[in-house]
Design a protein around this motif. Structure first.
Motif, mmCIF file in Angstrom:
data_model
loop_
_atom_site.group_PDB
_atom_site.id
_atom_site.type_symbol
_atom_site.label_atom_id
_atom_site.label_comp_id
_atom_site.label_asym_id
_atom_site.label_seq_id
_atom_site.Cartn_x
_atom_site.Cartn_y
_atom_site.Cartn_z
ATOM 1 N N HIS A 152 0.103 -4.689 -7.005
ATOM 2 C CA HIS A 152 -0.709 -5.042 -8.173
ATOM 3 C C HIS A 152 -2.115 -5.520 -7.842
ATOM 4 N N GLY A 153 -2.424 -5.738 -6.571
ATOM 5 C CA GLY A 153 -3.747 -6.211 -6.189
ATOM 6 C C GLY A 153 -3.679 -7.029 -4.921
ATOM 7 N N GLU A 154 -4.801 -7.673 -4.580
ATOM 8 C CA GLU A 154 -4.888 -8.415 -3.327
ATOM 9 C C GLU A 154 -5.484 -9.798 -3.552
ATOM 10 N N TYR A 178 -9.037 2.805 -6.757
ATOM 11 C CA TYR A 178 -7.628 2.637 -7.131
ATOM 12 C C TYR A 178 -6.792 2.738 -5.864
ATOM 13 N N VAL A 179 -6.390 1.578 -5.336
ATOM 14 C CA VAL A 179 -5.565 1.513 -4.124
ATOM 15 C C VAL A 179 -4.368 0.622 -4.418
ATOM 16 N N GLU A 180 -3.200 1.207 -4.530
ATOM 17 C CA GLU A 180 -1.998 0.401 -4.716
ATOM 18 C C GLU A 180 -1.740 -0.413 -3.459
ATOM 19 N N GLY A 181 -1.294 -1.660 -3.641
ATOM 20 C CA GLY A 181 -1.226 -2.603 -2.527
ATOM 21 C C GLY A 181 -0.378 -2.161 -1.359
ATOM 22 N N GLY A 182 0.650 -1.363 -1.610
ATOM 23 C CA GLY A 182 1.472 -0.875 -0.523
ATOM 24 C C GLY A 182 0.785 0.159 0.344
#
Length: 454
Positions: A145-147, A226-230
């Motif tokens: 969801h984010g960092e 758009y970078v998913e946290g995984g």
């Protein structure tokens, strides 16, 4: 063995630890507990959340919190969903691990599910769990969801329109990359696709914003990328310079969000700007299989990456399958086909892993290949020990938390992590293995279900 209702979720946690005598399995209950103070929290309404998301911020982001073995977590954010049968069980177990490793779990649930979740949580875990309500988008995979940043701020991936064709963009970009590999004389990896973009479809970025606001964070930014946290693993090199591994699927999506038709280099610059890094310290990686980076690899110490080795996994599975058929009088004629099946899977994933290993070494990182991700076979359950959550507690002890697996596999991985990886791991906790198949069915492990706040 204690029988319900006297049993505790702690009874299902298996712990290995370095001792003066070597690596030993120790009772989890024997570890000293360190009570954690509950954070101050407030309830965020749906209108407050949406107003927060509308705010425009132009301040430069702080450095993103690392995901290597040196991070010191104070809070572990998790999400409960009653439709996700494993979510409450993992919240319980992480809360118990937190009593040993100096962190507290903050668990959110949507308003209508909150009361029941609180009542069902085991009392031993409840003492180290803070519940908050969530009026925004929601799913169980909080890592995506984010960092969090080193100063306690939050950066979330861009919230895109629900009909954004993220999966189609990923599919097309992979096919183009694979053909380019083939043109350069490398083996075509084959097409093994998995869905990305589900988080955006659920607007689950809002879940992290809600949790951050609920625990006092006001420095919240939305990325252009758009970078998913995984699919982003950030750490430090031995000289202290921060870097991030970013899956090329995420760079392909990001390039589609930028004006014009930029290539990967421009996407790298955007990710670097969004996450407070220099472009030369963004390391693009081919996806090691069909999903996020963190399903096949983990960061260890500075400049160290642990990467799955499907060939090592295959060697173990062949032993187990042969042993399995030695002890059964039925269906022995199936043994060749079972061996062929695991070999086919291993050969397919090994191609991806070898590509990733080359890219990591070209970036100057030290790579440790381990048997960590096991497809299901007739002789073993599906297991993933590399989607692990890790850190360093307040006593300076380095720990890891992984999904549970079969005893022989847990023992082998524990010895590998604690003895062969020179990152100074002191202890690893394997969670209740009865929930492993449930969570891996949805392509996620314990790291996927947690988000660290320092």
């Amino acid at each position: 063995m204690r029988i319900w209702p006297f049993s505790s979720p702690a009874d299902k946690i298996t712990t290995y630890q370095k001792t003066a005598q070597g690596i030993e399995q120790i009772p989890f209950a024997s570890l000293p507990k360190r009570p954690q103070s509950a954070p101050d929290t407030v309830t965020i309404s749906a209108s407050q959340l949406q107003e927060q998301l509308k705010l425009k911020r132009d301040n430069k982001p702080a450095e993103v919190l690392a995901k290597d073995a040196k991070v010191n977590p104070s809070l572990m954010l998790m999400a409960h969903d009653p439709k996700d049968k494993a979510s409450l069980a993992f919240i319980e177990q992480m809360a118990l691990v937190g009593q040993v490793e100096d962190f507290r779990v903050v668990a959110d649930a949507q308003v209508q599910d909150l009361g029941k979740a609180e009542r069902k949580l085991h009392k031993q875990a409840a003492s180290n769990t803070t519940w908050i309500s969530n009026s925004g988008g929601h799913d169980s995979w909080t890592e995506d969801h984010g960092e969090f940043t080193t100063n306690g701020g939050v950066i979330i991936p861009a919230i895109l329109p629900e009909d954004t064709e993220i999966d189609s963009w990923v599919f097309a970009a992979r096919a183009k990359r694979y053909m380019a590999m083939q043109d350069q004389g490398e083996k075509h990896p084959g097409c093994n696709y998995a869905i990305q973009g589900l988080m955006n479809g659920r607007r689950a970025q809002e879940e992290l914003v809600n949790a951050a606001l609920s625990t006092g964070t006001r420095d919240i930014q939305m990325a252009t990328s758009y970078v998913e946290g995984g699919n982003i693993l950030n750490g430090h090199r031995p000289d202290g310079i921060p870097y991030a591994l970013v899956g090329r699927d995420s760079l392909a999506v990001t390039s589609k969000l930028l004006p014009g038709q930029p290539g990967e280099a421009e996407a790298i610059k955007q990710v670097a700007a969004d996450y407070g890094l220099q472009p030369e310290n963004i390391i693009p990686l081919e996806q090691p299989g069909d999903f996020h980076l963190d399903m096949s690899m983990a960061l260890a110490g500075p400049g160290q990456v642990i990467l799955n080795d499907s060939r090592q996994v295959l060697a173990l599975q062949k032993e187990w399958i042969s042993e399995h058929y030695k002890h059964t009088w039925f269906n022995r004629d199936e043994q060749p086909s079972q061996l062929q099946e695991v070999e086919k899977k291993a050969n397919r994933t090994a191609v991806f892993e070898d590509i990733v290993e080359k890219q990591l070494k070209a970036a100057g990182l030290e790579v440790f290949r381990v048997a960590g991700v096991f497809p299901k076979s007739v002789a073993n359950i599906q297991m993933n020990f590399l989607n692990l959550r890790q850190g360093q507690n307040d006593q300076g002890e380095t720990f890891a938390v992984s999904l549970g697996g079969e005893e022989r596999a847990e023992q082998a991985f524990a010895h590998t992590l604690l003895e062969k990886i020179p990152a100074g791991y002191d202890r690893i906790h394997f969670l209740d293995r009865s929930w492993t198949a449930e969570t891996l069915h949805y392509n996620g492990g314990i790291k996927c279900r947690t988000k660290v706040k320092a």
